[in-house]
Design a protein around this motif. Structure first.
Motif, PDB file in Angstrom:
ATOM      1  N   VAL A   1      17.789 -16.791  42.950  1.00 35.77           N
ATOM      2  CA  VAL A   1      17.679 -17.831  41.924  1.00 35.77           C
ATOM      3  C   VAL A   1      16.544 -18.782  42.282  1.00 35.77           C
ATOM      4  O   VAL A   1      16.501 -19.324  43.381  1.00 35.77           O
ATOM      5  CB  VAL A   1      19.012 -18.602  41.761  1.00 35.77           C
ATOM      6  N   ASP A   2      15.629 -18.962  41.339  1.00 34.22           N
ATOM      7  CA  ASP A   2      14.509 -19.880  41.538  1.00 34.22           C
ATOM      8  C   ASP A   2      14.837 -21.263  40.987  1.00 34.22           C
ATOM      9  O   ASP A   2      14.653 -22.259  41.660  1.00 34.22           O
ATOM     10  CB  ASP A   2      13.252 -19.326  40.855  1.00 34.22           C
ATOM     11  N   SER A   3      15.337 -21.317  39.735  1.00 35.30           N
ATOM     12  CA  SER A   3      15.655 -22.613  39.157  1.00 35.30           C
ATOM     13  C   SER A   3      16.800 -22.507  38.159  1.00 35.30           C
ATOM     14  O   SER A   3      17.081 -21.435  37.620  1.00 35.30           O
ATOM     15  CB  SER A   3      14.420 -23.213  38.463  1.00 35.30           C
ATOM     16  N   LEU A   4      17.448 -23.650  37.948  1.00 31.93           N
ATOM     17  CA  LEU A   4      18.572 -23.759  37.025  1.00 31.93           C
ATOM     18  C   LEU A   4      18.319 -24.949  36.111  1.00 31.93           C
ATOM     19  O   LEU A   4      17.840 -25.991  36.558  1.00 31.93           O
ATOM     20  CB  LEU A   4      19.874 -24.007  37.797  1.00 31.93           C
ATOM     21  N   GLN A   5      18.661 -24.794  34.854  1.00 34.61           N
ATOM     22  CA  GLN A   5      18.608 -25.921  33.925  1.00 34.61           C
ATOM     23  C   GLN A   5      19.943 -25.960  33.199  1.00 34.61           C
ATOM     24  O   GLN A   5      20.300 -25.025  32.502  1.00 34.61           O
ATOM     25  CB  GLN A   5      17.466 -25.776  32.923  1.00 34.61           C
ATOM     26  N   SER A   6      20.682 -27.054  33.403  1.00 34.17           N
ATOM     27  CA  SER A   6      22.016 -27.186  32.823  1.00 34.17           C
ATOM     28  C   SER A   6      21.981 -27.957  31.523  1.00 34.17           C
ATOM     29  O   SER A   6      21.235 -28.924  31.383  1.00 34.17           O
ATOM     30  CB  SER A   6      22.942 -27.922  33.791  1.00 34.17           C
TER      31      SER A   6
END
Length: 160
Positions: free
Chosen positions: A138-143
């Motif tokens: 996983v590189d990035s998460l946007q919630s």
């Protein structure tokens, strides 16, 4: 995206599918009355729809608030590299997290969108920090926290 149906659906089959999607607990007797067939052929048609794979399963829809799940979110996930190894690794890990109730491979700026459900914000934060963000690919998460839901239909339109 249309797939080839192995089963020919007539008007009665479509009606059965519409009714069962709205009320999977309907009795065969009531269903047969609503579609205008006797119980035996009605049951036969339902069994055909099940064995063909058109009807995959039956579920009880729970009230999330009443069972103590107060926070629902969508999470856009971008992987470190969009290749088969990373996708397989991500899916293997995400399928072990029961709070992730949906996972979709998407186009656009992210690679996947997840639907996550949790007891509260603290539980959600812990899940994201200790499980989802710890998946090595996983590189990035946007919630995106769901504030309110105005439509949540599970009834699919049946193509003609």
């Amino acid at each position: 995206m249309m797939s080839n149906l192995n089963v020919k659906l007539d008007k009665t089959d479509r009606k059965i599918l519409e009714i069962l999607q709205s009320n999977a607990k309907i009795t065969n007797a009531q269903l047969s009355k609503e579609i205008g067939l006797s119980p035996a052929p009605t049951l036969e048609r339902v069994k055909k729809l099940e064995t063909s794979g058109l009807i995959k399963s039956y579920h009880a829809k729970l009230d999330t608030e009443k069972i103590g799940l107060g926070v629902s979110t969508f999470v856009q996930v971008t992987l470190k590299g969009h290749n088969k190894r990373n996708i397989d690794k991500f899916l293997d890990e995400i399928n072990r997290i029961e709070d992730v109730i949906e996972c979709h491979h998407i186009t656009g700026s992210g690679d996947f969108i997840l639907k996550v459900i949790a007891k509260d914000i603290a539980s959600y934060q812990k899940l994201m920090l200790e499980k989802v963000s710890e998946i090595e690919v996983v590189d990035s998460l946007q919630s995106m926290v769901i504030l309110a839901t105005f439509k949540d239909s599970k009834v699919l339109p049946i193509p003609q």
